[in-house]
Motif scaffolding. Structure first.
Motif, PDB file in Angstrom:
ATOM      1  N   ALA A   1     -14.592   0.094 -11.712  1.00 48.32           N
ATOM      2  CA  ALA A   1     -14.350   0.644 -10.117  1.00 48.32           C
ATOM      3  C   ALA A   1     -13.134   1.201  -9.981  1.00 48.32           C
ATOM      4  CB  ALA A   1     -15.006  -0.094  -8.992  1.00 48.32           C
ATOM      5  N   PHE A   2     -12.863   1.595  -8.728  1.00 52.93           N
ATOM      6  CA  PHE A   2     -11.496   1.791  -8.369  1.00 52.93           C
ATOM      7  C   PHE A   2     -10.554   0.731  -8.192  1.00 52.93           C
ATOM      8  CE2 PHE A   2      -8.495   2.674  -4.806  1.00 52.93           C
ATOM      9  CZ  PHE A   2      -7.565   3.487  -5.603  1.00 52.93           C
ATOM     10  N   ALA A   3      -9.276   0.421  -8.723  1.00 54.58           N
ATOM     11  CA  ALA A   3      -8.463  -0.548  -8.375  1.00 54.58           C
ATOM     12  C   ALA A   3      -8.828  -2.060  -8.952  1.00 54.58           C
ATOM     13  CB  ALA A   3      -8.244  -0.682  -7.026  1.00 54.58           C
ATOM     14  N   VAL A   4      -9.702  -2.096 -10.137  1.00 55.02           N
ATOM     15  CA  VAL A   4     -10.158  -3.155 -10.559  1.00 55.02           C
ATOM     16  C   VAL A   4      -9.007  -3.700 -11.461  1.00 55.02           C
ATOM     17  CG1 VAL A   4     -12.680  -2.903 -10.402  1.00 55.02           C
ATOM     18  CG2 VAL A   4     -11.343  -2.040 -12.478  1.00 55.02           C
ATOM     19  N   GLY A   5      -8.301  -2.712 -11.943  1.00 57.66           N
ATOM     20  CA  GLY A   5      -7.124  -3.229 -12.856  1.00 57.66           C
ATOM     21  C   GLY A   5      -6.915  -2.828 -14.058  1.00 57.66           C
ATOM     22  N   LYS A   6      -7.676  -1.320 -14.450  1.00 51.12           N
ATOM     23  CA  LYS A   6      -7.644  -0.838 -15.772  1.00 51.12           C
ATOM     24  C   LYS A   6      -6.442  -0.557 -16.197  1.00 51.12           C
ATOM     25  CE  LYS A   6     -10.494   2.290 -14.382  1.00 51.12           C
ATOM     26  NZ  LYS A   6     -10.597   1.832 -12.951  1.00 51.12           N
ATOM     27  N   THR A   7      -5.647   0.426 -15.321  1.00 52.14           N
ATOM     28  CA  THR A   7      -4.481   0.861 -15.728  1.00 52.14           C
ATOM     29  C   THR A   7      -3.173  -0.372 -15.975  1.00 52.14           C
ATOM     30  OG1 THR A   7      -4.586   2.645 -14.421  1.00 52.14           O
ATOM     31  CG2 THR A   7      -2.424   2.396 -15.022  1.00 52.14           C
ATOM     32  N   SER A   8      -3.358  -1.449 -15.034  1.00 56.57           N
ATOM     33  CA  SER A   8      -2.761  -2.417 -15.002  1.00 56.57           C
ATOM     34  C   SER A   8      -2.838  -3.271 -16.504  1.00 56.57           C
ATOM     35  CB  SER A   8      -3.022  -3.368 -14.232  1.00 56.57           C
ATOM     36  OG  SER A   8      -2.766  -2.702 -12.723  1.00 56.57           O
TER      37      SER A   8
ATOM     38  N   ASN B   1     -11.500  -9.284 -14.187  1.00 57.94           N
ATOM     39  CA  ASN B   1     -10.153  -9.269 -14.155  1.00 57.94           C
ATOM     40  C   ASN B   1      -9.471 -10.031 -12.706  1.00 57.94           C
ATOM     41  OD1 ASN B   1      -7.296  -8.644 -14.872  1.00 57.94           O
ATOM     42  ND2 ASN B   1      -7.436  -6.658 -13.535  1.00 57.94           N
ATOM     43  N   LYS B   2      -8.123 -10.155 -12.764  1.00 57.03           N
ATOM     44  CA  LYS B   2      -7.757 -10.886 -11.580  1.00 57.03           C
ATOM     45  C   LYS B   2      -7.992 -12.287 -11.671  1.00 57.03           C
ATOM     46  CE  LYS B   2      -7.535  -6.816  -8.898  1.00 57.03           C
ATOM     47  NZ  LYS B   2      -7.273  -5.671  -7.615  1.00 57.03           N
TER      48      LYS B   2
ATOM     49  N   ASP C   1      -6.096 -14.551 -11.883  1.00 55.46           N
ATOM     50  CA  ASP C   1      -5.004 -15.417 -11.309  1.00 55.46           C
ATOM     51  C   ASP C   1      -5.456 -15.527  -9.794  1.00 55.46           C
ATOM     52  OD1 ASP C   1      -3.036 -12.802  -9.575  1.00 55.46           O
ATOM     53  OD2 ASP C   1      -4.508 -12.381 -11.504  1.00 55.46           O
ATOM     54  N   LEU C   2      -6.504 -14.940  -9.377  1.00 54.32           N
ATOM     55  CA  LEU C   2      -6.881 -15.077  -8.120  1.00 54.32           C
ATOM     56  C   LEU C   2      -8.242 -15.753  -8.064  1.00 54.32           C
ATOM     57  CD1 LEU C   2      -6.168 -11.234  -6.362  1.00 54.32           C
ATOM     58  CD2 LEU C   2      -4.819 -13.477  -6.292  1.00 54.32           C
TER      59      LEU C   2
ATOM     60  N   SER D   1      -6.235 -11.469 -16.690  1.00 54.15           N
ATOM     61  CA  SER D   1      -5.250 -11.095 -15.279  1.00 54.15           C
ATOM     62  C   SER D   1      -4.370 -10.106 -15.942  1.00 54.15           C
ATOM     63  CB  SER D   1      -4.887 -12.506 -14.904  1.00 54.15           C
ATOM     64  OG  SER D   1      -3.570 -12.041 -13.985  1.00 54.15           O
ATOM     65  N   ALA D   2      -4.166  -8.901 -15.627  1.00 53.80           N
ATOM     66  CA  ALA D   2      -3.129  -8.193 -15.827  1.00 53.80           C
ATOM     67  C   ALA D   2      -1.698  -8.446 -15.289  1.00 53.80           C
ATOM     68  CB  ALA D   2      -3.726  -6.552 -15.286  1.00 53.80           C
ATOM     69  N   LYS D   3      -1.805  -9.528 -14.192  1.00 55.62           N
ATOM     70  CA  LYS D   3      -0.839  -9.992 -13.607  1.00 55.62           C
ATOM     71  C   LYS D   3      -0.089 -11.005 -14.406  1.00 55.62           C
ATOM     72  CE  LYS D   3       0.813 -11.484  -9.057  1.00 55.62           C
ATOM     73  NZ  LYS D   3       0.516 -11.985  -7.830  1.00 55.62           N
TER      74      LYS D   3
HETATM   75  N1  LIG Z   1      -3.575 -10.190  -8.685  1.00 54.50           N
HETATM   76  C1  LIG Z   1      -3.572  -9.379  -9.577  1.00 54.50           C
HETATM   77  N2  LIG Z   1      -3.658  -8.118  -9.150  1.00 54.50           N
HETATM   78  C2  LIG Z   1      -4.158  -6.978 -10.102  1.00 54.50           C
HETATM   79  C3  LIG Z   1      -4.380  -7.348 -11.592  1.00 54.50           C
HETATM   80  N3  LIG Z   1      -4.677  -6.369 -12.236  1.00 54.50           N
HETATM   81  C4  LIG Z   1      -4.490  -5.221 -11.381  1.00 54.50           C
HETATM   82  N4  LIG Z   1      -4.088  -5.540 -10.244  1.00 54.50           N
HETATM   83  C5  LIG Z   1      -3.638  -4.919  -8.933  1.00 54.50           C
HETATM   84  O1  LIG Z   1      -4.637  -4.403  -8.386  1.00 54.50           O
HETATM   85  C6  LIG Z   1      -4.142  -2.832  -7.974  1.00 54.50           C
HETATM   86  C7  LIG Z   1      -5.111  -1.772  -8.934  1.00 54.50           C
HETATM   87  O2  LIG Z   1      -4.574  -1.881 -10.160  1.00 54.50           O
HETATM   88  P1  LIG Z   1      -4.822  -0.732 -11.072  1.00 54.50           P
HETATM   89  O3  LIG Z   1      -4.509  -0.971 -12.485  1.00 54.50           O
HETATM   90  O4  LIG Z   1      -4.232   0.620 -10.584  1.00 54.50           O
HETATM   91  O5  LIG Z   1      -6.477  -0.341 -11.099  1.00 54.50           O
HETATM   92  P2  LIG Z   1      -7.297   0.976 -11.824  1.00 54.50           P
HETATM   93  O6  LIG Z   1      -7.551   1.562 -10.726  1.00 54.50           O
HETATM   94  O7  LIG Z   1      -8.523   0.139 -12.252  1.00 54.50           O
HETATM   95  O8  LIG Z   1      -6.435   1.494 -12.834  1.00 54.50           O
HETATM   96  C8  LIG Z   1      -2.824  -2.823  -8.509  1.00 54.50           C
HETATM   97  O9  LIG Z   1      -2.124  -2.998  -7.158  1.00 54.50           O
HETATM   98  C9  LIG Z   1      -2.569  -3.906  -9.275  1.00 54.50           C
HETATM   99  O10 LIG Z   1      -1.249  -4.504  -9.108  1.00 54.50           O
HETATM  100  C10 LIG Z   1      -4.483  -8.752 -11.526  1.00 54.50           C
HETATM  101  O11 LIG Z   1      -4.784  -9.254 -12.859  1.00 54.50           O
HETATM  102  N5  LIG Z   1      -4.026  -9.501 -10.700  1.00 54.50           N
END
Ligand SMILES: Nc1nc2c(ncn2[C@@H]2O[C@H](COP(=O)(O)OP(=O)(O)O)[C@@H](O)[C@H]2O)c(=O)[nH]1
Ligand SMILES: [Mg+2]
Lengths: 584, 165
Positions: free
Chosen positions: B10-17, B114-115, B117-118, B143-145
Motif C-alpha cells: 500500500a501507499f507509504a508502507v515504506g517500499k521506497t525507503s 515494516n516500521k 522501530d514503531l 525497519s527502513a529507518k
Molecule cells: N518510522 C519509520 N518510518 C518509515 C519506515 N519506512 C518508511 N517510513 C516512512 O514512511 C513514509 C513512506 O515511505 P515510502 O518509502 O515513501 O513508502 P512507499 O510509498 O511504500 O514507497 C516516509 O515518510 C518514510 O520516512 C520505517 O521503517 N520506520
C-alpha cells in the motif's frame, strides 16, 4: 394552416365568377397545402433555410445560447450512440484531436523518466563524443551542429539485448571506445517505459514504443516476442538501420529460441560468440564524405603560410646553429665550463662555471645571429688550473718587483731575476697556498743588494790609478777620485747590510826601472798616497789597507815606455769576509 | 544470475525507503510518481553465487493510484510490504499478492512488516501473522529507518529465488 373557404353549392353564377376572380390564388393555396402535407418537400424546404437560420440565431447571442442548450441533449445522445455502435470509427475520427493532447500529457511524464535514463546513458563516454562535446562547449555551437560538422551521420554506440518479459539485460555491447556501466538499469528502465507506453496507448491502437529521442542520442527499440534489441545511437540513424536491428532480432530468436524460453535470470547463456556476432552487426556507424572544394584563396593562404613557416624555420635553425657554435666557443674558452646550454622560453639559458679571470662570455658572441638580450647566464665562480690563470693569480698574490720573472712549469712556480730577501721569504710562504702551484723554485733568484755588491766589487777590482815616472802622486782627476770614494763607501754599506766584513787593499806598483828596494818603497808611497786621498774624502780608514808590491806584479812586460807606464799604478783588492769565510 | 524483484504494498508502507536502505541509488527518481515505478540494482553474493537484483519499486495501491500490472511481468520474486502501524495495509498486501499471482504465477515472495522501530504502536493482530506463517509464508520484521532486518529481507528472498530453480 388554413384551407380556402368552400362557396355554397347552387350559386352557380357567383361560383363561376368567384372562380374566375380567385382561381390563381386558389391554385396557389392548393399548392402550398400540398407542399405542407408532403414531408419530403417540407424537409427539402427546411433543409434549404436551416443553415441560414442556425447561422442567424448563432450570431444573436440570446437565441444562440438557447439554441446550443436545445441542441446539446440531442448531440450528446447522438455521440453516445455513435460511440456505442462503432467506437473504433469514432476513435479514429477523434484521434487527430485527442492524440496530440494525450501525447502532450505523456511527454511530460516521459520527460521525467527520460531525464533519468539520459543521465544513465550519458554516462557513456565515447572519446569522440566527448571531443565533440568539448568542441561544442568551446565554440558555443549546439552539439548537434558540431556532430554534423564532423560529418557523422550516425553511430550505434551501444546495443542492449533485453529479455522482453522481465526487462533483464541479456547482453550488452558497446562501440570500441565507449565506456559504459549500468546497462542493467537502462534495460529495466526501457522495459518500464515500454510497459507504460503500451498500457497507456493500447486503447488507441498504437504500436509500442520504438524510439526515444534524448538530446543527441536516439534510443531505438526493436520488439520481438521474447527479446528486445535496443540501440543507443548518436547522430541521425537512417531508416534502413531498422532493418539491421530487425534482422538481428530475428536471428537472435532463431538461434537462441531455447535459451530465451528457458531464461530464469542467468544471462550466461547469451555470453556466446554467436550472440556477440549478431549484435555486433548492429554496432554500425557512417560518416559522410564531405565534398572538398579547395578554393584558390585557400591555396594562396596555404602557400603563404608554407613560405612564412619555411622562413621562420630557417631563422630558427640558423639561430640554433649559432647557439651551438657559441656554446662550443664558450666551452673552449679557458676558465669557462658550460654545464647546460638550452633554449628556454623565448631565449637561451647558459649555466656553468667561470673563473673570474676568464673572458666575459658576451665578448665571445662576435657577430653570431643570437639575441643578446635573450641570453641568460648563470656562472658559478671557480678557480681554473689553466697555467695562464695560475700565473696571473700568482702575480696578484705575490706582487713581485719588476725585476722578477715568473714562469709556471708543470705546477712549479719558477722565480728568476732578483728580489729582496724579505719579499722572497714572503713569496715562499704564500706561493704554495695558490691552487695549481705545487712547488716554488727560487734558485735563479738573486738579492739586489748582493748583486750590486758583486758588481761594485768587480768594478773596483778593475780600477787602476796610474802614476808618472818616479812620483808617488797619482794621475787621477778629482771627479774620478770622488766617484771612487763614493763606490767604496757604498761597498762598505752594502756589505755590512748583508752581514759581511769588507776589506779593500790598495796595492801599489812600480815599474822595474830602479832597485827593487826603491821600487818597493815607491809602490808603497803610491798606495799610501791614494789612501790619504780617499780618507780625506771620508772613506772609513778601517776599510782601507795598503800593500807595496814593488815591480813584482807587472801588468805588462815593460819592454816599451808605454808598457812601463802601465806598470806604474795602484790597484784595489776587495775582500768580503762573511760568517762562513770569504764569499765570492 | 539476474532477477527481477517487485516491491508491492500500500501507499507509504515504506517500499521506497527499504530500497534506499538497501542500495545506494544512482539516479534520480523524480519519474516514479508519474511512471509508477522506480528501478534500482543491487548485487549480492549468496552461498558463493553472485546474484543481481533488479528492484522494481512499484507505486503503492490506493484510492487514486492502481498498480500497473504489466510491471509485474517477468518478476522472479516479490516483496510484499506492510506498515505495522496500519492493519489495513496487510489486506492491501494480500490483495496485491493475489493480483500478482494472476500475472506472474507462483514466484518466491517474502512478507515484510515494516516500521519495526514503531513496534509499540503496531496494530496488526499477531494471530493474522501466525496464520500466514502457518501457511509456510516467510514473514520478516523490518525497519527502513534503523535498517533492522532490511539486508536479511533481500537475502532471504534471494535465497528463495535461487532455491526455486
Ligand atoms: N518510522 C519509520 N518510518 C518509515 C519506515 N519506512 C518508511 N517510513 C516512512 O514512511 C513514509 C513512506 O515511505 P515510502 O518509502 O515513501 O513508502 P512507499 O510509498 O511504500 O514507497 C516516509 O515518510 C518514510 O520516512 C520505517 O521503517 N520506520
Ligand atoms: Mg514509494
Amino acid at each position: 394552416m388554413g384551407v380556402a373557404p368552400r362557396p355554397p353549392a347552387g350559386d352557380e353564377g357567383l361560383s363561376a365568377l368567384r372562380r374566375l376572380l380567385l382561381q390563381p390564388e386558389q391554385r396557389r393555396i392548393e399548392e402550398l397545402g400540398e407542399r405542407l402535407d408532403d414531408p419530403r418537400l417540407r424537409a427539402r424546404d427546411v433543409g434549404r433555410v436551416l443553415p441560414e437560420a442556425l447561422r442567424l440565431s448563432a450570431t444573436e447571442s440570446e437565441t444562440g445560447e438557447s439554441l446550443s442548450e436545445a441542441l446539446a441533449p440531442t448531440v450528446e445522445t447522438i455521440i453516445h450512440d455513435a460511440v456505442r455502435r462503432d467506437g473504433r470509427r469514432f476513435a479514429d475520427a477523434l484521434y487527430p484531436v485527442i492524440g496530440p493532447a494525450i501525447r502532450k500529457a505523456m511527454a511530460e511524464t516521459l520527460r521525467q523518466m527520460l531525464q533519468s535514463l539520459n543521465e544513465v546513458l550519458e554516462h557513456s563516454f565515447s572519446r569522440q563524443g566527448l571531443m565533440w562535446r568539448l568542441e561544442a562547449w568551446r565554440s558555443g555551437r549546439p552539439f548537434a551542429e558540431v556532430v554534423l560538422l564532423h560529418s557523422l551521420e550516425f553511430r550505434v554506440e551501444q546495443v542492449f539485448l533485453i529479455h522482453r518479459e522481465s526487462g533483464i539485460l541479456l547482453r550488452h555491447l558497446s562501440a570500441p571506445d565507449v565506456a559504459f556501466e549500468d546497462a542493467d538499469l537502462v534495460s529495466a528502465m526501457l522495459t518500464a517505459i515500454q510497459d507504460f507506453m503500451h498500457d497507456s496507448f493500447s486503447s488507441a491502437g498504437r504500436q509500442p514504443l520504438d524510439g526515444i529521442q534524448m538530446g543527441d542520442l536516439t534510443l531505438w527499440v526493436e520488439q520481438g516476442p521474447e527479446a528486445v534489441i535496443a540501440g543507443a545511437i548518436r547522430g541521425t540513424p537512417p531508416e534502413a538501420l531498422r532493418g539491421v536491428f530487425r534482422r538481428a532480432l530475428e536471428a537472435i530468436h532463431q538461434t537462441q529460441a531455447a535459451a530465451l524460453r528457458e531464461f530464469h535470470g542467468d544471462p550466461a547463456a547469451f555470453e556466446t560468440a554467436e550472440v556477440q556476432h549478431i549484435l555486433e552487426g548492429c554496432l554500425q556507424a557512417r560518416y559522410r564524405e564531405r565534398p572538398r572544394r579547395t578554393s584558390p584563396l585557400l591555396i594562396v593562404l596555404l602557400l603563404a603560410l608554407l613560405i612564412g613557416s619555411g622562413y621562420w624555420g630557417f631563422l630558427v635553425l640558423r639561430e640554433q646553429q649559432a647557439f651551438e657554435a657559441y656554446r662550443e666557443r664558450l666551452d673552449r674558452a679557458p676558465g669557462i665550463v658550460v654545464t647546460q646550454a638550452v633554449a628556454d622560453g623565448d631565449g637561451y639559458r647558459i649555466e656553468g662555471l667561470r673563473d673570474p679571470l676568464a673572458v666575459e662570455p658576451r665578448s665571445l658572441l662576435g657577430d653570431a645571429p643570437l639575441p643578446v638580450e635573450r641570453l641568460r647566464f648563470r656562472f658559478e665562480p671557480y678557480q681554473a688550473l689553466v697555467p695562464a690563470f695560475v700565473l696571473t693569480r700568482a702575480r696578484r698574490l705575490l706582487q713581485p718587483p719588476p725585476t722578477v720573472d715568473l714562469t709556471l712549469d708543470g705546477g712549479v712556480l719558477r722565480l728568476r731575476g732578483s728580489a729582496p730577501a724579505a719579499w722572497v721569504e714572503e713569496a715562499r710562504r704564500l706561493a704554495l697556498a695558490l691552487p695549481g702551484v705545487t712547488a716554488l723554485d727560487d734558485g735563479a733568484l738573486q738579492d739586489p743588494a748582493r748583486a750590486e755588491l758583486q758588481s761594485l766589487r768587480a768594478d773596483l777590482g778593475r780600477q787602476v790609478i796610474h802614476f808618472g815616472v818616479d812620483t808617488p802622486r797619482g794621475e787621477i782627476d778629482t771627479p774620478s777620485l770622488t766617484r771612487l770614494a763614493d763606490d767604496l763607501r757604498r761597498l762598505q754599506a752594502l756589505a755590512q747590510s748583508l752581514g759581511l766584513t769588507p776589506q779593500v787593499t790598495l796595492v801599489g806598483h812600480s815599474d822595474a826601472s830602479g832597485t827593487p828596494a826603491r821600487n818597493r818603497a815607491l809602490s808603497g808611497q803610491r798606495a799610501q798616497w791614494l789612501r790619504r786621498q780617499l780618507l780625506e774624502l771620508g772613506v772609513d780608514p778601517a776599510l782601507l789597507a795598503v800593500r807595496a808590491a814593488g815591480s813584482d806584479e807587472p801588468a805588462s812586460d815593460a819592454q816599451t815606455p808605454q808598457g812601463r807606464a802601465k806598470n806604474r799604478r795602484v790597484t784595489l783588492d776587495v775582500r768580503l769576509d762573511g760568517a762562513g769565510g770569504e764569499t765570492p | 544470475m539476474r532477477k527481477k524483484v517487485c516491491l508491492l504494498g500500500a501507499f507509504a508502507v515504506g517500499k521506497t525507503s527499504l530500497v534506499e536502505r538497501f542500495v545506494k541509488s544512482l539516479f534520480n527518481a523524480r519519474y516514479q510518481t508519474s511512471l509508477g515505478v522506480k528501478i534500482d540494482k543491487k548485487s549480492l553474493v549468496i552461498d558463493d553465487q553472485p546474484l543481481e537484483l533488479i528492484l522494481w519499486d512499484l507505486a503503492g495501491e490506493d484510492e487514486f493510484v492502481s498498480l500497473r500490472l504489466p510491471y509485474l511481468r517477468g518478476a522472479a520474486g516479490l516483496l510484499l510490504v506492510v506498515d505495522g502501524t496500519r492493519p489495513e495495509t496487510l489486506d492491501t498486501a494480500l490483495m496485491l499478492h493475489e493480483k500478482a499471482l494472476d500475472e506472474v504465477g507462483e514466484v518466491p515472495f517474502v512478507l515484510l512488516i515494516n516500521k519495526a522501530d514503531l513496534a509499540e504502536s503496531w496494530h496488526i493482530d499477531p494471530r493474522d501473522i501466525d496464520r500466514l506463517v502457518a501457511r509456510g509464508w516467510s514473514v520478516l520484521e523490518t525497519s527502513a529507518k534503523t535498517g533492522h532486518g532490511v539486508e536479511e529481507a533481500f537475502v532471504t528472498l534471494g535465497k528463495e529465488m535461487l532455491g526455486a530453480e
